[in-house]
Design an enzyme around this catalytic site. Sequence first.
Site, PDB file in Angstrom:
ATOM      1  CB  SER A 163      -0.590  -0.004   1.290  1.00 60.05           C
ATOM      2  OG  SER A 163      -1.822  -1.551   1.077  1.00 60.05           O
ATOM      3  CD  GLN A 207      -7.515   0.122  -3.977  1.00 61.48           C
ATOM      4  OE1 GLN A 207      -8.150   0.057  -4.637  1.00 61.48           O
ATOM      5  NE2 GLN A 207      -6.713  -0.910  -2.901  1.00 61.48           N
ATOM      6  CB  SER A 228     -10.809  -0.832   3.691  1.00 66.23           C
ATOM      7  OG  SER A 228     -11.274  -2.075   3.078  1.00 66.23           O
ATOM      8  CG  ASP A 272      -5.251  -6.536   2.537  1.00 61.64           C
ATOM      9  OD1 ASP A 272      -6.376  -6.926   1.160  1.00 61.64           O
ATOM     10  OD2 ASP A 272      -4.448  -5.445   1.686  1.00 61.64           O
ATOM     11  CE  LYS A 275     -10.624  -5.486  -0.495  1.00 59.68           C
ATOM     12  NZ  LYS A 275      -9.185  -4.718  -0.382  1.00 59.68           N
ATOM     13  NE  ARG A 277      -3.984  -9.003   0.620  1.00 55.43           N
ATOM     14  CZ  ARG A 277      -1.969  -9.011   1.378  1.00 55.43           C
ATOM     15  NH1 ARG A 277      -1.942 -10.463   1.340  1.00 55.43           N
ATOM     16  NH2 ARG A 277      -2.013  -7.866   0.604  1.00 55.43           N
ATOM     17  CE  LYS A 309      -3.240  -8.729  -6.826  1.00 49.11           C
ATOM     18  NZ  LYS A 309      -3.508  -8.178  -7.865  1.00 49.11           N
TER      19      LYS A 309
END
Length: 421
Positions: A22, A168, A194, A310, A337, A382, A407
């Site tokens: 991030s 975002q 988030s 996450d 996601k 993830r 990734k």
Amino acid sequence: MIVTLPARSGIELSVTTPPSKSYTHRALIAAALAQGRSTIVRPLMADDTKLTIASLMKLGVAIHADQHNIMLEGCDGSFPNTPGTVLDLDNSGTSLRLLASAALLATYPVTLTGSARMQERPLGPLAHTLNDLGGMVIFTKKEGYPPVTIGGRLLGGTATIDGSQSSQFASSVMMAAPYSKGPVDLTVTGTPASQSYLDITAGVMTDFGAVIRREGYRRFLVSNCNHYTGRTFVVEGDYSSASYFFALAAICGGKVTVAGLAPDSVQGDRLFLDALQRMGCEVTYAHDGVTVENQGPLTGITINMSSAPDTVQTLCMVAAVARTPTIITGIGHLKFKESDRIAVTADRLRMLGGIVTAERDRIVIQPATLHGGRIDPVNDHRTAMSFAVLGLGIGGITITGAECVNKSFPGFWEILSKVME
């Protein structure tokens, strides 16, 4: 790549967490827009951040990168791109969303596209806000989803943005706002998903010289009189990547120390450590790291993880071996996601014998006797890493397409091999 995990217990491990994805994304964009030269120290060099670097270079930014530093010559708020610029962001949602607003600062219109999954991930709320602020956003295939062509100019003004699907969207507008024609007064509607990532965005912007006034997570006023200035920026360690090793201690028993973590970090995924502590683990904080130790059974908890998205899947793995039920809420936005993480996690746990109930905004995991099995992570990094950790706890889990971890964490399997030996 296929990896089969053997059962392990009594883990003793010391590792250094990778740099934050991030922070790396945001520092790259701020440095690219800044006046002067910037050096980003200890960046994350993974597939997603490499896509951001490649895209900034396509926009005309001079960048030199190695494994230790990234040097950028900022364009002072105006990307000198060429006509017909197309940025393929594959499945990096952060790259595409953050660059969407920055595209309004390019000389020529920019088309942003990505993988088949990326074309299923919503962009509509951001597009509406950019249009309100002077942009001309055109979806070229399906309304509200990439591919998208962005032109016009960032004029500034007052706007709202729906933050319920992703923070975002707001971060994207904020990062470009110092170069708008007028100040930007942005109101975030809905329950921000988030929201801790908005702290990261505001922090990076301030470090590069922007001036922001804010009212919690609901309103952000960004001045257009204070631009970014080139600087040296050191990327802090990543709590979400560290979570996999903390979970090893919880699931397998033993002691794991992760170095490279800022004790005062605003990263929301720090909440994962609070969850482990409540479940029965011992958590010790030091100047540059955290130690998690577990020698006994785990107890399920009820927890809202909206600020730590996450690490939700990692927590699900810990919950799957607890002796009482766990309820995780605040996770509705995980549907958007790299995969629908709620559905995928529930489905894969059931394949291993888990008792799971998945709803729109929560997941309930009951105690169960688990067994091995073959896990397809549907190209979601993830998912692969979370089930790998569970695999070391119960044994016999095989992860297909395991290279998808590149990734965000290219060195994941190398570190895990120390435990698998």
